[in-house]
Design a protein around this motif. Sequence first.
Motif, PDB file in Angstrom:
ATOM      1  N   TYR A  26       0.818  -1.214   0.000  1.00 27.36           N
ATOM      2  CA  TYR A  26       0.000   0.000   0.000  1.00 27.36           C
ATOM      3  C   TYR A  26       0.857   1.272   0.000  1.00 27.36           C
ATOM      4  O   TYR A  26       0.389   2.344  -0.349  1.00 27.36           O
ATOM      5  CB  TYR A  26      -0.953  -0.007   1.190  1.00 27.36           C
ATOM      6  CG  TYR A  26      -2.014   1.063   1.123  1.00 27.36           C
ATOM      7  CD1 TYR A  26      -2.894   1.137   0.047  1.00 27.36           C
ATOM      8  CD2 TYR A  26      -2.144   1.997   2.130  1.00 27.36           C
ATOM      9  CE1 TYR A  26      -3.863   2.120  -0.024  1.00 27.36           C
ATOM     10  CE2 TYR A  26      -3.117   2.979   2.077  1.00 27.36           C
ATOM     11  CZ  TYR A  26      -3.970   3.037   0.995  1.00 27.36           C
ATOM     12  OH  TYR A  26      -4.933   4.018   0.928  1.00 27.36           O
ATOM     13  N   ASP A  46     -11.428   6.198   3.376  1.00 28.97           N
ATOM     14  CA  ASP A  46     -10.787   6.136   2.057  1.00 28.97           C
ATOM     15  C   ASP A  46      -9.625   5.142   2.049  1.00 28.97           C
ATOM     16  O   ASP A  46      -9.468   4.365   1.108  1.00 28.97           O
ATOM     17  CB  ASP A  46     -10.303   7.517   1.618  1.00 28.97           C
ATOM     18  CG  ASP A  46     -11.444   8.463   1.278  1.00 28.97           C
ATOM     19  OD1 ASP A  46     -12.585   7.992   1.053  1.00 28.97           O
ATOM     20  OD2 ASP A  46     -11.196   9.680   1.240  1.00 28.97           O
ATOM     21  N   ALA A  49     -11.102   1.503   2.387  1.00 29.28           N
ATOM     22  CA  ALA A  49     -11.682   1.049   1.123  1.00 29.28           C
ATOM     23  C   ALA A  49     -10.586   0.760   0.094  1.00 29.28           C
ATOM     24  O   ALA A  49     -10.639  -0.249  -0.615  1.00 29.28           O
ATOM     25  CB  ALA A  49     -12.660   2.081   0.585  1.00 29.28           C
ATOM     26  N   ALA A  50      -9.573   1.622   0.028  1.00 28.55           N
ATOM     27  CA  ALA A  50      -8.479   1.419  -0.923  1.00 28.55           C
ATOM     28  C   ALA A  50      -7.673   0.171  -0.585  1.00 28.55           C
ATOM     29  O   ALA A  50      -7.297  -0.593  -1.483  1.00 28.55           O
ATOM     30  CB  ALA A  50      -7.574   2.650  -0.945  1.00 28.55           C
ATOM     31  N   CYS A  52      -8.759  -2.493   0.934  1.00 28.85           N
ATOM     32  CA  CYS A  52      -9.588  -3.653   0.578  1.00 28.85           C
ATOM     33  C   CYS A  52      -9.572  -3.898  -0.928  1.00 28.85           C
ATOM     34  O   CYS A  52      -9.420  -5.038  -1.372  1.00 28.85           O
ATOM     35  CB  CYS A  52     -11.020  -3.454   1.071  1.00 28.85           C
ATOM     36  SG  CYS A  52     -11.162  -3.629   2.865  1.00 28.85           S
ATOM     37  N   GLU A  53      -9.711  -2.854  -1.706  1.00 27.18           N
ATOM     38  CA  GLU A  53      -9.773  -2.990  -3.163  1.00 27.18           C
ATOM     39  C   GLU A  53      -8.405  -3.294  -3.777  1.00 27.18           C
ATOM     40  O   GLU A  53      -8.282  -4.181  -4.618  1.00 27.18           O
ATOM     41  CB  GLU A  53     -10.342  -1.711  -3.793  1.00 27.18           C
ATOM     42  CG  GLU A  53     -11.781  -1.432  -3.434  1.00 27.18           C
ATOM     43  CD  GLU A  53     -12.783  -2.356  -4.113  1.00 27.18           C
ATOM     44  OE1 GLU A  53     -12.470  -2.893  -5.195  1.00 27.18           O
ATOM     45  OE2 GLU A  53     -13.868  -2.540  -3.542  1.00 27.18           O
ATOM     46  N   GLN A  54      -7.378  -2.560  -3.359  1.00 30.92           N
ATOM     47  CA  GLN A  54      -6.079  -2.631  -4.028  1.00 30.92           C
ATOM     48  C   GLN A  54      -5.136  -3.690  -3.469  1.00 30.92           C
ATOM     49  O   GLN A  54      -4.369  -4.287  -4.220  1.00 30.92           O
ATOM     50  CB  GLN A  54      -5.387  -1.268  -3.955  1.00 30.92           C
ATOM     51  CG  GLN A  54      -6.146  -0.164  -4.645  1.00 30.92           C
ATOM     52  CD  GLN A  54      -5.586   1.210  -4.324  1.00 30.92           C
ATOM     53  OE1 GLN A  54      -4.459   1.346  -3.852  1.00 30.92           O
ATOM     54  NE2 GLN A  54      -6.378   2.243  -4.558  1.00 30.92           N
ATOM     55  N   VAL A  57      -7.847  -7.117  -2.388  1.00 32.72           N
ATOM     56  CA  VAL A  57      -8.676  -7.466  -3.541  1.00 32.72           C
ATOM     57  C   VAL A  57      -9.980  -8.131  -3.079  1.00 32.72           C
ATOM     58  O   VAL A  57     -10.392  -9.170  -3.573  1.00 32.72           O
ATOM     59  CB  VAL A  57      -7.907  -8.346  -4.559  1.00 32.72           C
ATOM     60  CG1 VAL A  57      -8.665  -8.411  -5.881  1.00 32.72           C
ATOM     61  CG2 VAL A  57      -6.491  -7.843  -4.781  1.00 32.72           C
ATOM     62  N   PRO A  59     -13.818  -6.523  -1.965  1.00 31.80           N
ATOM     63  CA  PRO A  59     -14.612  -5.314  -1.735  1.00 31.80           C
ATOM     64  C   PRO A  59     -14.957  -5.153  -0.258  1.00 31.80           C
ATOM     65  O   PRO A  59     -15.211  -6.138   0.448  1.00 31.80           O
ATOM     66  CB  PRO A  59     -15.876  -5.547  -2.571  1.00 31.80           C
ATOM     67  CG  PRO A  59     -15.494  -6.594  -3.565  1.00 31.80           C
ATOM     68  CD  PRO A  59     -14.448  -7.439  -2.900  1.00 31.80           C
ATOM     69  N   LEU A  60     -14.939  -3.924   0.209  1.00 32.17           N
ATOM     70  CA  LEU A  60     -15.208  -3.636   1.617  1.00 32.17           C
ATOM     71  C   LEU A  60     -16.500  -4.285   2.118  1.00 32.17           C
ATOM     72  O   LEU A  60     -16.495  -4.870   3.207  1.00 32.17           O
ATOM     73  CB  LEU A  60     -15.212  -2.130   1.864  1.00 32.17           C
ATOM     74  CG  LEU A  60     -15.429  -1.659   3.297  1.00 32.17           C
ATOM     75  CD1 LEU A  60     -14.441  -2.312   4.265  1.00 32.17           C
ATOM     76  CD2 LEU A  60     -15.326  -0.148   3.368  1.00 32.17           C
ATOM     77  N   GLU A  62     -17.779  -7.059   1.348  1.00 31.56           N
ATOM     78  CA  GLU A  62     -17.498  -8.481   1.562  1.00 31.56           C
ATOM     79  C   GLU A  62     -16.730  -8.695   2.857  1.00 31.56           C
ATOM     80  O   GLU A  62     -16.973  -9.657   3.583  1.00 31.56           O
ATOM     81  CB  GLU A  62     -16.718  -9.069   0.383  1.00 31.56           C
ATOM     82  CG  GLU A  62     -17.496  -9.113  -0.908  1.00 31.56           C
ATOM     83  CD  GLU A  62     -18.699 -10.035  -0.833  1.00 31.56           C
ATOM     84  OE1 GLU A  62     -18.599 -11.113  -0.220  1.00 31.56           O
ATOM     85  OE2 GLU A  62     -19.743  -9.655  -1.387  1.00 31.56           O
TER      86      GLU A  62
END
Length: 71
Positions: A26, A46, A49-50, A52-54, A57, A59-60, A62
Amino acid sequence: MAKGCDLLKIARRIRGLTQIEVADTYGVNLKTYQRWEKGIHPVSYDDLAALCEQVFVIPLPEVERAEHYAK
């Protein structure tokens, strides 16, 4: 609803990553990530969420659902 620190721990454990792997991926200092995960400093929505996504992998929403099974 779970705290951001709890969601970070859950997502990291699901992916089998270490704290240093998450911090490096990160691009934050290890101590910063550890403080987020311990709840010493709240992680912003922010950043959560980032991560979790980046990094995780996942989605928050989930991760939030998985939190119910982690108890």
